[in-house]
Motif scaffolding. Structure first.
Motif, PDB file in Angstrom:
ATOM      1  N   VAL A 187       2.022   4.047   2.506  1.00  0.00           N
ATOM      2  CA  VAL A 187       1.221   4.434   1.358  1.00  0.00           C
ATOM      3  C   VAL A 187      -0.186   4.131   1.444  1.00  0.00           C
ATOM      4  CG1 VAL A 187       1.709   2.085   0.355  1.00  0.00           C
ATOM      5  CG2 VAL A 187       1.254   3.938  -1.328  1.00  0.00           C
ATOM      6  N   GLU A 188      -0.964   4.989   0.769  1.00  0.00           N
ATOM      7  CA  GLU A 188      -2.542   4.931   1.009  1.00  0.00           C
ATOM      8  C   GLU A 188      -2.997   3.866  -0.145  1.00  0.00           C
ATOM      9  OE1 GLU A 188      -4.726   8.609   0.994  1.00  0.00           O
ATOM     10  OE2 GLU A 188      -3.378   9.591   2.238  1.00  0.00           O
ATOM     11  N   LEU A 189      -3.910   3.166   0.438  1.00  0.00           N
ATOM     12  CA  LEU A 189      -4.445   2.186  -0.324  1.00  0.00           C
ATOM     13  C   LEU A 189      -5.868   2.670  -0.761  1.00  0.00           C
ATOM     14  CD1 LEU A 189      -3.744  -1.230   1.367  1.00  0.00           C
ATOM     15  CD2 LEU A 189      -2.523  -0.088  -0.541  1.00  0.00           C
ATOM     16  N   ALA A 190      -6.849   1.891  -1.554  1.00  0.00           N
ATOM     17  CA  ALA A 190      -8.092   2.191  -2.086  1.00  0.00           C
ATOM     18  C   ALA A 190      -9.024   2.204  -0.972  1.00  0.00           C
ATOM     19  CB  ALA A 190      -8.412   1.571  -3.339  1.00  0.00           C
ATOM     20  N   ASP A 191     -10.152   2.859  -1.048  1.00  0.00           N
ATOM     21  CA  ASP A 191     -11.265   2.615  -0.109  1.00  0.00           C
ATOM     22  C   ASP A 191     -12.006   1.271  -0.342  1.00  0.00           C
ATOM     23  OD1 ASP A 191     -10.529   4.786   1.276  1.00  0.00           O
ATOM     24  OD2 ASP A 191     -12.096   6.146  -0.143  1.00  0.00           O
ATOM     25  N   GLU A 192     -12.073   0.906  -1.326  1.00  0.00           N
ATOM     26  CA  GLU A 192     -12.809  -0.181  -1.866  1.00  0.00           C
ATOM     27  C   GLU A 192     -11.910  -1.368  -1.460  1.00  0.00           C
ATOM     28  OE1 GLU A 192     -16.105  -0.849  -2.758  1.00  0.00           O
ATOM     29  OE2 GLU A 192     -16.101   1.443  -2.396  1.00  0.00           O
ATOM     30  N   PRO A 193     -12.576  -2.687  -0.936  1.00  0.00           N
ATOM     31  CA  PRO A 193     -11.757  -3.758  -0.554  1.00  0.00           C
ATOM     32  C   PRO A 193     -11.150  -4.684  -1.484  1.00  0.00           C
ATOM     33  CG  PRO A 193     -14.291  -4.292  -0.383  1.00  0.00           C
ATOM     34  CD  PRO A 193     -14.093  -2.726  -0.765  1.00  0.00           C
ATOM     35  N   VAL A 194     -11.632  -4.839  -2.702  1.00  0.00           N
ATOM     36  CA  VAL A 194     -10.816  -5.647  -3.642  1.00  0.00           C
ATOM     37  C   VAL A 194      -9.858  -5.018  -4.365  1.00  0.00           C
ATOM     38  CG1 VAL A 194     -11.051  -6.754  -6.058  1.00  0.00           C
ATOM     39  CG2 VAL A 194     -12.778  -7.086  -4.014  1.00  0.00           C
ATOM     40  N   PRO A 195      -9.957  -3.543  -4.785  1.00  0.00           N
ATOM     41  CA  PRO A 195      -8.854  -2.845  -5.260  1.00  0.00           C
ATOM     42  C   PRO A 195      -7.690  -2.662  -4.134  1.00  0.00           C
ATOM     43  CG  PRO A 195     -10.904  -1.813  -6.058  1.00  0.00           C
ATOM     44  CD  PRO A 195     -11.235  -2.823  -4.936  1.00  0.00           C
ATOM     45  N   ALA A 196      -7.934  -2.629  -2.946  1.00  0.00           N
ATOM     46  CA  ALA A 196      -7.008  -2.413  -1.915  1.00  0.00           C
ATOM     47  C   ALA A 196      -6.295  -3.651  -1.800  1.00  0.00           C
ATOM     48  CB  ALA A 196      -7.798  -1.966  -0.473  1.00  0.00           C
ATOM     49  N   LEU A 197      -6.947  -4.810  -1.652  1.00  0.00           N
ATOM     50  CA  LEU A 197      -6.252  -6.223  -1.691  1.00  0.00           C
ATOM     51  C   LEU A 197      -5.270  -6.298  -3.039  1.00  0.00           C
ATOM     52  CD1 LEU A 197      -9.075  -8.997  -1.159  1.00  0.00           C
ATOM     53  CD2 LEU A 197      -7.500  -7.678   0.559  1.00  0.00           C
ATOM     54  N   TRP A 198      -5.580  -6.003  -3.972  1.00  0.00           N
ATOM     55  CA  TRP A 198      -4.448  -6.109  -5.401  1.00  0.00           C
ATOM     56  C   TRP A 198      -3.295  -5.113  -5.016  1.00  0.00           C
ATOM     57  CZ3 TRP A 198      -4.348 -10.088  -7.560  1.00  0.00           C
ATOM     58  CH2 TRP A 198      -5.314 -11.087  -7.792  1.00  0.00           C
ATOM     59  N   GLN A 199      -3.924  -3.787  -4.611  1.00  0.00           N
ATOM     60  CA  GLN A 199      -2.698  -2.707  -4.200  1.00  0.00           C
ATOM     61  C   GLN A 199      -1.757  -3.177  -3.079  1.00  0.00           C
ATOM     62  OE1 GLN A 199      -5.275   0.757  -3.522  1.00  0.00           O
ATOM     63  NE2 GLN A 199      -5.288   1.084  -5.650  1.00  0.00           N
ATOM     64  N   LEU A 200      -2.351  -4.051  -2.121  1.00  0.00           N
ATOM     65  CA  LEU A 200      -1.546  -4.482  -0.960  1.00  0.00           C
ATOM     66  C   LEU A 200      -0.554  -5.461  -1.598  1.00  0.00           C
ATOM     67  CD1 LEU A 200      -1.163  -4.407   2.006  1.00  0.00           C
ATOM     68  CD2 LEU A 200      -2.932  -6.113   2.337  1.00  0.00           C
ATOM     69  N   ALA A 201      -1.083  -6.394  -2.538  1.00  0.00           N
ATOM     70  CA  ALA A 201      -0.131  -7.158  -3.134  1.00  0.00           C
ATOM     71  C   ALA A 201       0.889  -6.842  -4.041  1.00  0.00           C
ATOM     72  CB  ALA A 201      -1.091  -8.139  -3.991  1.00  0.00           C
ATOM     73  N   ALA A 202       0.713  -5.609  -4.631  1.00  0.00           N
ATOM     74  CA  ALA A 202       1.488  -4.784  -5.308  1.00  0.00           C
ATOM     75  C   ALA A 202       2.681  -4.365  -4.608  1.00  0.00           C
ATOM     76  CB  ALA A 202       0.943  -3.922  -6.215  1.00  0.00           C
ATOM     77  N   ILE A 203       2.387  -3.794  -3.359  1.00  0.00           N
ATOM     78  CA  ILE A 203       3.286  -3.017  -2.615  1.00  0.00           C
ATOM     79  C   ILE A 203       4.092  -3.908  -1.598  1.00  0.00           C
ATOM     80  CG2 ILE A 203       1.944  -0.967  -2.589  1.00  0.00           C
ATOM     81  CD1 ILE A 203       1.338  -1.437   0.244  1.00  0.00           C
ATOM     82  N   ALA A 204       3.693  -5.320  -1.415  1.00  0.00           N
ATOM     83  CA  ALA A 204       4.485  -5.973  -0.529  1.00  0.00           C
ATOM     84  C   ALA A 204       6.002  -6.488  -1.236  1.00  0.00           C
ATOM     85  CB  ALA A 204       3.580  -7.307  -0.407  1.00  0.00           C
ATOM     86  N   PRO A 205       6.818  -6.244  -0.302  1.00  0.00           N
ATOM     87  CA  PRO A 205       8.164  -6.766  -0.586  1.00  0.00           C
ATOM     88  C   PRO A 205       8.544  -8.102  -1.044  1.00  0.00           C
ATOM     89  CG  PRO A 205       8.149  -6.052   1.483  1.00  0.00           C
ATOM     90  CD  PRO A 205       6.621  -6.248   1.196  1.00  0.00           C
ATOM     91  N   VAL A 206       7.939  -8.469  -1.893  1.00  0.00           N
ATOM     92  CA  VAL A 206       8.230 -10.069  -2.352  1.00  0.00           C
ATOM     93  C   VAL A 206       8.838 -10.072  -3.837  1.00  0.00           C
ATOM     94  CG1 VAL A 206       6.233 -10.780  -0.960  1.00  0.00           C
ATOM     95  CG2 VAL A 206       5.861 -10.253  -3.408  1.00  0.00           C
TER      96      VAL A 206
END
Length: 202
Positions: free
Chosen positions: A144-163
């Motif tokens: 899955v693709e994430l945002a180019d900007e670092p902070v939005p990408a961090l939150w998206q990474l947290a959201a997709i993590a299987p936790v």
């Protein structure tokens, strides 16, 4: 702020799709549209039910900004986007729908020195998603693709993590980009153990 407790966590920079049929939330949306301010808060239900009230709620959440809304046969469908995080200071009476006084939490600040940790964390999350997909359909695709900007990408990474949802609440409370990444690594590694453990032999 008008509040919509849900059985899932909304992160900043992530989409939210809802089909709303409960009367109190139909009233809430109607009032928001009339006021021309279609934002509401989303918090995770700690225990209880989404329908009918009486649930217990976590005290941290994310504002949802409605982008699309439509109604058909008494059901309202909407698409919203997670924006800023908040902490609930006081829950008000649920009359006729949940409301709370909230305090907006500070935005995370990106530091370029965190890039190696960010890259390592993204690799870990994607690898774990690939493992999890062999056992469950309810995970994000590993590519899955994430945002180019670092902070939005961090939150998206947290959201997709299987936790778990409880883990997601912990991530949502992060006070810095580094703290978010470190927690994400720890929680994802813990989650990965479930996918890496071999099935017992019969």
């Amino acid at each position: 702020m008008s509040m919509f407790p849900l059985g899932s966590v909304l992160f900043p920079h992530m989409p939210l799709r809802l089909r709303v049929f409960e009367e109190r939330y139909l009233v809430m949306l109607s009032e928001l549209v009339e006021a021309e301010d279609t934002r509401f808060g989303v918090v995770l239900i700690e225990r209880g039910f989404e329908v009918g009230g009486g649930e217990h709620r976590f005290g941290v959440g994310t504002t949802a900004d409605v982008a699309q809304i439509g109604a058909e046969d008494g059901v309202v469908g909407l698409v919203a986007q997670g924006t800023e995080r908040f902490e609930v200071e006081t829950w008000l009476d649920d009359d006729p729908y949940p409301r709370a006084e909230v305090r907006v939490l500070p935005e995370l600040v990106w530091d370029e020195r965190l890039e190696p940790l960010r890259a390592e964390t993204e690799q870990l999350v994607r690898r774990t998603l690939a493992q999890a997909s062999e056992f469950s359909e309810n995970v994000w695709p590993a590519d899955v693709e994430l945002a180019d900007e670092p902070v939005p990408a961090l939150w998206q990474l947290a959201a997709i993590a299987p936790v778990t949802a409880l883990d997601q609440v912990k991530l949502l409370r992060s006070e810095s980009a580094e703290a978010l990444l470190l927690s994400l690594v720890e929680l994802t590694r813990d989650a990965a153990l479930a996918w890496e453990t071999p099935w017992p032999l019969e």
